[in-house]
Each structure stands twice: as structure tokens, then as C-alpha cells.
Design an enzyme around this catalytic site. Structure first.
Site, PDB file in Angstrom:
ATOM      1  N   ARG A  17       0.829  -1.207   0.000  1.00 49.35           N
ATOM      2  CA  ARG A  17       0.000   0.000   0.000  1.00 49.35           C
ATOM      3  C   ARG A  17       0.862   1.256   0.000  1.00 49.35           C
ATOM      4  O   ARG A  17       0.542   2.255  -0.650  1.00 49.35           O
ATOM      5  CB  ARG A  17      -0.911  -0.025   1.223  1.00 49.35           C
ATOM      6  CG  ARG A  17      -1.913   1.129   1.282  1.00 49.35           C
ATOM      7  CD  ARG A  17      -2.880   0.929   2.429  1.00 49.35           C
ATOM      8  NE  ARG A  17      -3.837   2.021   2.497  1.00 49.35           N
ATOM      9  CZ  ARG A  17      -4.135   2.685   3.606  1.00 49.35           C
ATOM     10  NH1 ARG A  17      -3.536   2.364   4.751  1.00 49.35           N
ATOM     11  NH2 ARG A  17      -5.021   3.655   3.606  1.00 49.35           N
ATOM     12  N   HIS A  46       0.541   4.403  -2.633  1.00 52.03           N
ATOM     13  CA  HIS A  46       0.233   5.751  -2.166  1.00 52.03           C
ATOM     14  C   HIS A  46       1.362   6.728  -2.460  1.00 52.03           C
ATOM     15  O   HIS A  46       1.112   7.915  -2.684  1.00 52.03           O
ATOM     16  CB  HIS A  46      -0.081   5.726  -0.670  1.00 52.03           C
ATOM     17  CG  HIS A  46      -1.463   5.234  -0.357  1.00 52.03           C
ATOM     18  ND1 HIS A  46      -2.277   5.832   0.592  1.00 52.03           N
ATOM     19  CD2 HIS A  46      -2.197   4.220  -0.881  1.00 52.03           C
ATOM     20  CE1 HIS A  46      -3.447   5.191   0.632  1.00 52.03           C
ATOM     21  NE2 HIS A  46      -3.405   4.208  -0.235  1.00 52.03           N
ATOM     22  N   ASN A  94      -3.675   8.662   4.439  1.00 46.79           N
ATOM     23  CA  ASN A  94      -2.417   7.994   4.796  1.00 46.79           C
ATOM     24  C   ASN A  94      -2.230   7.790   6.293  1.00 46.79           C
ATOM     25  O   ASN A  94      -1.214   7.220   6.718  1.00 46.79           O
ATOM     26  CB  ASN A  94      -1.226   8.791   4.250  1.00 46.79           C
ATOM     27  CG  ASN A  94      -1.087   8.665   2.751  1.00 46.79           C
ATOM     28  OD1 ASN A  94      -1.515   7.680   2.162  1.00 46.79           O
ATOM     29  ND2 ASN A  94      -0.503   9.678   2.122  1.00 46.79           N
ATOM     30  N   HIS A 114      -5.220  -5.743  -3.477  1.00 42.86           N
ATOM     31  CA  HIS A 114      -6.074  -5.843  -2.296  1.00 42.86           C
ATOM     32  C   HIS A 114      -6.183  -7.271  -1.784  1.00 42.86           C
ATOM     33  O   HIS A 114      -6.761  -7.497  -0.720  1.00 42.86           O
ATOM     34  CB  HIS A 114      -7.473  -5.302  -2.615  1.00 42.86           C
ATOM     35  CG  HIS A 114      -7.532  -3.809  -2.689  1.00 42.86           C
ATOM     36  ND1 HIS A 114      -8.596  -3.119  -3.216  1.00 42.86           N
ATOM     37  CD2 HIS A 114      -6.635  -2.863  -2.312  1.00 42.86           C
ATOM     38  CE1 HIS A 114      -8.366  -1.822  -3.159  1.00 42.86           C
ATOM     39  NE2 HIS A 114      -7.181  -1.643  -2.619  1.00 42.86           N
TER      40      HIS A 114
END
Length: 323
Positions: free
Chosen positions: A64, A68, A96, A193
């Protein structure tokens, strides 16, 4: 209907290498540190493995982190910078706040500085670590192109540009297109995911008072929605309550896509991939063929890793602060 043709493994590897070469534009190179820090990838892998032994959530968190970071200013490690009295950094932006495991990057970088001072960028550490956690969890392995430089700017306000878990397919396509990524990247990268977990706050709007005509999002499998309602009760006194994004949360596999076909996508943006005809065909293919998912995911990770690459810049000594 559009189709993806699965090729023999050797052809997939060759195709991936061609993708890497075409995307590198002579900026990034899989062998960038061969002369200056040949042990770089082994040092990073050891740091990731050590952290994962103590915390099984590390793989999902590092994957992740890479997404990001790349989606804001490109893959420049701006997400790693700490806030200062005069500036709120990306890591403190609302999307975040739940990003964790920065210490793993700190540990790898400290060891790299001892072995090869001022050589390996923090941006490259994130990219390599993201590849390693996928491979460690049983997913594909790919050669990470390296040579990124670290950025010096990080603003919490810019995190509004991250794709939201409520996005529909049109919004997802628009967001990815701004980074030079296409429909196949949207579907393939969403497969990350498979290692994910979400707190109730990111999907509970789908469970109650969804619209004027439906209490629950009608794209939900009914039994699964009831299960989530139990997990995310009202009032919710458990701040850690939530749901894994597929049934095999510690294994990198294609179960995520099978969940979408069954109406068990947790995020609205996940289930939208199956509800929308533009992406449903690819969800069906990846749900049926794990090796195809692996090759598509690896190719999309290479493309994502090339977003906003800096040709000039610094190699931070410590990833939390500019030099």
C-alpha cells in the site's frame, strides 16, 4: 468482448522485459546498482523478511505504501518525509493516517547507508520492498527498474488525489489516466487488495442508508453484507473492527477477483470493477486464471513504478527528512 491472451511463461518473461526496456527511457535500469551497491536488494529483502516475521501485516502495508507514494508526486518517496512545524507531509494526510511500517524502510535504509553510503534512494527501497512482499506472499517476482531519485516536497493536502474506496469505474479510469495508466492497470493493480484489510469506516456507508431506495448497496452479496453489518455494528466501539479484502489475506492470489464475482467486494470501488461492463470481462478472466493475474500484475507494477520518476534529485541519507 475484449480478451487477454495468455502466453507461455517464457513469452511472458520476455514481454515483461520488453515492457521494462520501453518504459525505462534510459532513466531506470534493472542493473542500476550492480557496480555501486550489488548487495542492495539482498539487504532490503532481509529487512522485509525480518519485519514480516514479527508482524504479518507488513506485506500489505508496504505494498500500500508503494501505491500511495507513486500516486501523489510519482515514485519519489515523498510519502516517507515527516511533517515539520511549517508543513504537514503526505503521511499525515487523511488517506495515509493508516499507512504503517515506515520503520521497515528506515531499517533497510540504515543498513544500506552502512554498506553503500549515499547510493540507494529511498524511492528505490520502497519499489524493491513492494516487489519482495508480493513474492514472499506467493505472488509474482519481477525485476525492479532502479535509479529513482528522492523528492524534496511532501504536502498532506495533495493526498486528496488518491483514489477513494467509493470511486466508480469512470473515476478510477480518470485517476489512473492522470498517471499514464490504463484500464488493465486499474483492474490488475486493484488485485493488490488480495493482501489488504479495511476498517469499517471505509465501507460502512454501503451497509446502511445506502440510497433512497436501498438500505444496503444492491451489488453486495446479501449474506456477506449481513456478515459485515455484524462486524461493523452501530454504535461501533471497536476501532480495529473491519474486514479482510479477500478470504486468503496472507496469500497473494486471485481470490480477490473471485470475491468480486460473488458480490463480496468490500470497497465500493472494488465491486464496481465487476458491476461495470468495461472492466467485468477482465475481472472474470483474472478470477479464472491466477497465472494470468500474476503476469498482468507484474507488468502493471513496472508501469506504476515509472510514474513521475525523477532524473535529477537527491538520494536521502535518512528517508524521513531531506538532506
Amino acid at each position: 468482448m475484449a480478451t487477454l491472451e495468455q502466453k507461455p511463461r517464457s513469452c511472458v518473461i520476455i514481454a515483461l522485459l520488453l515492457v521494462m526496456v520501453s518504459l525505462s527511457r534510459a532513466v531506470l535500469d534493472a542493473h542500476y546498482y550492480d557496480q555501486t551497491c550489488p548487495q542492495a536488494e539482498e539487504i532490503i529483502l532481509q529487512a522485509v523478511q525480518n519485519a514480516t516475521r514479527h508482524d504479518p501485516k507488513v506485506p500489505a502495508r508496504l505494498l500500500r505504501m508503494f501505491f500511495h507514494d507513486c500516486f501523489i508526486r510519482g515514485c519519489d518517496a515523498s510519502l516517507l518525509l515527516d511533517s515539520t512545524p511549517g508543513n504537514q507531509a503526505e503521511k499525515n494526510g487523511p488517506p495515509n493516517i493508516s499507512v504503517r511500517a515506515f520503520y521497515v524502510i528506515d531499517d533497510a535504509k540504515a543498513k544500506l547507508e552502512m554498506a553503500c553510503p549515499h547510493e540507494v534512494s529511498c524511492a528505490d527501497v520502497i519499489a524493491i520492498a513492494a516487489r519482495d512482499v508480493v513474492a514472499m506472499a506467493g505472488g509474482p517476482y519481477w525485476n525492479v527498474l532502479k535509479g529513482r531519485k528522492d523528492g524534496r516536497v511532501s504536502n498532506a493536502s495533495e493526498t486528496i488525489n488518491l483514489p477513494a474506496p467509493t470511486f466508480n469505474v469512470t473515476q478510477l479510469l480518470q485517476s489512473f489516466a492522470k498517471r499514464g495508466l490504463g484500464l488493465k492497470d486499474v483492474v490488475a493493480l486493484s488485485g493488490g487488495h488480495t493482501l489488504g484489510f479495511s476498517h469499517c469506516s471505509s465501507f460502512e456507508a454501503r451497509l446502511r442508508n445506502f440510497s433512497s431506495t436501498h438500505d444496503v448497496d444492491p451489488t453486495f452479496n446479501h449474506a456477506f453484507a449481513q456478515q459485515l453489518k455484524t462486524e461493523c455494528s452501530k454504535p461501533n466501539r471497536d476501532r480495529n473492527a473491519g474486514q479482510f479484502l479477500d478470504a486468503t489475506s496472507s496469500t497473494f492470489d486471485n481470490d480477490y477477483y473471485r470475491r468480486l464475482v460473488a458480490g463480496e467486494g468490500v470497497f465500493g470501488s472494488d465491486q464496481a470493477l465487476y458491476s461495470d461492463y468495461r472492466t467485468r470481462w477482465m475481472v472474470n478472466l483474472l478470477a479464472q486464471d491466477q497465472s494470468l493475474f500474476f503476469s498482468e500484475f507484474a507488468a502493471s507494477m513496472v508501469r506504476l513504478g515509472n510514474v513521475g520518476v525523477r532524473e535529477v534529485g537527491e538520494v536521502r541519507i535518512k528517508c524521513r527528512a531531506v538532506n
